[in-house]
Design an enzyme around this catalytic site. Structure first.
Site, PDB file in Angstrom:
ATOM      1  N   PHE A 187      -5.135  -8.534  -2.175  1.00 16.57           N
ATOM      2  CA  PHE A 187      -4.818  -8.735  -0.772  1.00 16.57           C
ATOM      3  C   PHE A 187      -4.879 -10.204  -0.375  1.00 16.57           C
ATOM      4  CE2 PHE A 187      -6.730  -4.348  -0.738  1.00 16.57           C
ATOM      5  CZ  PHE A 187      -5.508  -3.715  -0.703  1.00 16.57           C
ATOM      6  N   TRP A 233      -1.376  -5.626   7.151  1.00 12.82           N
ATOM      7  CA  TRP A 233      -1.973  -6.813   6.525  1.00 12.82           C
ATOM      8  C   TRP A 233      -2.586  -6.453   5.176  1.00 12.82           C
ATOM      9  CZ3 TRP A 233      -7.164  -7.771   5.249  1.00 12.82           C
ATOM     10  CH2 TRP A 233      -7.439  -9.075   4.843  1.00 12.82           C
ATOM     11  N   HIS A 234      -3.172  -5.273   5.071  1.00 14.67           N
ATOM     12  CA  HIS A 234      -3.804  -4.875   3.818  1.00 14.67           C
ATOM     13  C   HIS A 234      -2.794  -4.622   2.705  1.00 14.67           C
ATOM     14  CE1 HIS A 234      -7.517  -4.274   6.167  1.00 14.67           C
ATOM     15  NE2 HIS A 234      -8.132  -4.357   5.018  1.00 14.67           N
ATOM     16  N   GLY A 235      -1.610  -4.188   3.048  1.00 13.67           N
ATOM     17  CA  GLY A 235      -0.635  -3.922   2.001  1.00 13.67           C
ATOM     18  C   GLY A 235       0.734  -3.605   2.558  1.00 13.67           C
TER      19      GLY A 235
END
Length: 472
Positions: A472, A323-325
């Site tokens: 993000f 989810w962060h990257g």
């Protein structure tokens, strides 16, 4: 537009607050909504129409879901979830999967893929989570759906928390969307102003100074890094990301409080944690709770056997990293934290209780190594950097500016001082409280004004002003 920009501080925010306070209460939601649309359009005008269409579709599906029953109700829920996840997947992860498919094709003798890279809309991860939480909360009966589409749009788009959180779940502010009279007081506005100024100072006076040196050290070829230099870069980034992201959260919470919204806390001194489990109870709290309630518990939570429980923890944190990257180093970062959460349950929590306050140090070291995986441009770069931390030569550090060393010491002091119970209680009861005695009201007003002046001066005098979580 970021909160620490001259455009926001000197033009957008004063204009918005003057208009917001000037209009009658019944028009304040309209002012907040128009300001939020303008705020988003400034940085993502090309995506605004698509974003608004997705909100309309979600509102209609939730309207239909609320009036359906049985399997039809679940069908509307599934459609809404699929649309939101598909939208996030396409914009955030299409490039990642195409790049990896192209790499595999080349490795097996095929030709590389050619495609036009997908541009990532600002804040898509955060507002996707909020659309999902609205849908799921209504489905579960936690809250009734909003009657007004404009109130729903305001919930999704409210500019203080839209770009980088905190992730505000629908039930946390459902009542405030229609009636904020209990929170539109002088005390709340003053405490909000102080909270905003405090967050801005954390971002500008601490994170930016540390970030300049962290960027320089992470950009060096690994061969040029001695072990002390590698550790210094990793520690500088460790404090940078904390004061950058927690500073943003403070600003968002402060802005919300200034206009009557009570957003949940997002950080609670994470570097005094005695285990990685505790770290995730203190770091990005709203994300941790979201993952727990909407992923971990539906997967079985603590109600399953040890093997399944450990697998659930790992899955949730790998997804958190992803989810962060959209890159392998983020997946590795999630898996790294998932591993230590499992180790906590196997034996570390028992050891940490015996060590007491001394267990802060090994937990901090684990967090520092994890941030290298997060900060590096690729997984190979991260592994090379970590190798220099543990296997590099021990040489004398080169000269750094006095400002950097003082800032690093201040950052460490502010990060660890809450290990003293009295300090942590003081932060909760005095520093972050909302009900102000006259003396305290004057004190925090003067402090906020000074912090604002110092921060504004630093912003005007420097061109280095990134926001780590902005992407993000």
């Amino acid at each position: 537009m970021v909160f620490s920009s001259t455009l926001f501080l000197f033009y957008f925010l004063p204009g918005f607050l003057l208009l917001y306070y000037a209009v009658p209460h019944k028009f304040r939601n309209l002012v907040a909504l128009l300001a939020s649309l303008g705020f988003y359009a400034w940085g993502g005008l090309s995506f605004l129409a698509l974003f608004l269409i997705s909100v309309v579709v979600n509102f209609v599906l939730i309207y239909l879901m609320d009036r359906a029953a049985g399997w039809r109700k679940r069908i509307y829920l599934i459609i809404s979830i699929v649309i939101n996840v598909a939208m996030l997947f396409y914009f955030k992860y299409a490039n990642f999967f195409l790049e990896n498919v192209s790499t595999v094709r080349e490795a097996t003798g095929g030709t590389s893929l050619q495609w036009e890279e997908v541009v990532l809309p600002i804040g898509i991860s955060f507002f996707t989570f909020e659309k999902l939480t609205y849908t799921i909360d209504v489905y579960r009966g936690v809250n009734r759906p909003l009657k007004s589409f404009w109130d729903f749009l305001l919930y999704i788009m409210l500019f203080p928390k839209m770009i980088a959180g905190p992730i505000v779940r629908f039930h946390e502010i459902a009542g405030q969307l229609t009636d904020r009279s209990a929170f539109e007081t002088v005390d709340h506005r003053l405490s909000g102003f102080f909270r905003f100024a405090l967050g801005l100072a954390k971002k500008v006076l601490l994170a930016n100074v540390l970030g300049q040196e962290a960027d320089r050290l992470f950009d060096l070829p690994p061969a040029e890094l001695s072990a002390p230099l590698a550790w210094l870069g990793a520690i500088a980034y460790t404090f940078q990301i904390y004061f950058d992201f927690s500073g943003y959260s403070d600003m968002a919470i402060g802005l919300g409080r200034m206009i009557g919204f009570q957003f949940p806390e997002n950080f609670n001194n994470p570097y005094i944690s005695r285990s990685i489990t505790e770290f995730w109870q203190r770091w990005h709290i709203t994300l941790g709770r979201w993952m727990r309630d909407y992923l971990y518990i539906p997967l079985g939570g603590n109600r399953v056997g040890p093997g399944r429980l450990y697998a659930n923890l790992w899955v949730v944190f790998i997804l958190s990293g992803f989810w962060h990257g959209a890159a392998w180093n983020f997946i590795a970062w999630g898996a790294f934290h998932g591993l230590f959460l499992i180790l906590d349950r196997l034996f570390w929590l028992r050891i940490s209780r015996r060590l007491g306050v001394l267990s802060i140090l090994p937990t901090f070291v684990v967090a520092v190594v994890g941030w290298v995986l997060f900060r590096a441009e690729s997984l190979s770069s991260a592994l090379a950097y970590v190798e220099r931390m543990f296997g590099g030569e021990w040489q004398e550090l080169p000269r750094f500016s006095t400002e950097f060393w003082y800032t690093l010491l201040l950052a460490a002091g502010f990060s660890f001082m809450a290990a003293l119970p009295r300090v942590e209680r003081w932060e909760v009861n005095v520093l972050l409280g909302e009900h102000l005695q006259p003396t305290r009201a004057v004190t925090i007003s003067v402090a906020a004004a000074l912090l604002l002046i110092l921060s504004a001066s630093a912003i005007v005098g420097s061109s280095f002003n990134p926001f780590i979580y902005f992407r993000f």
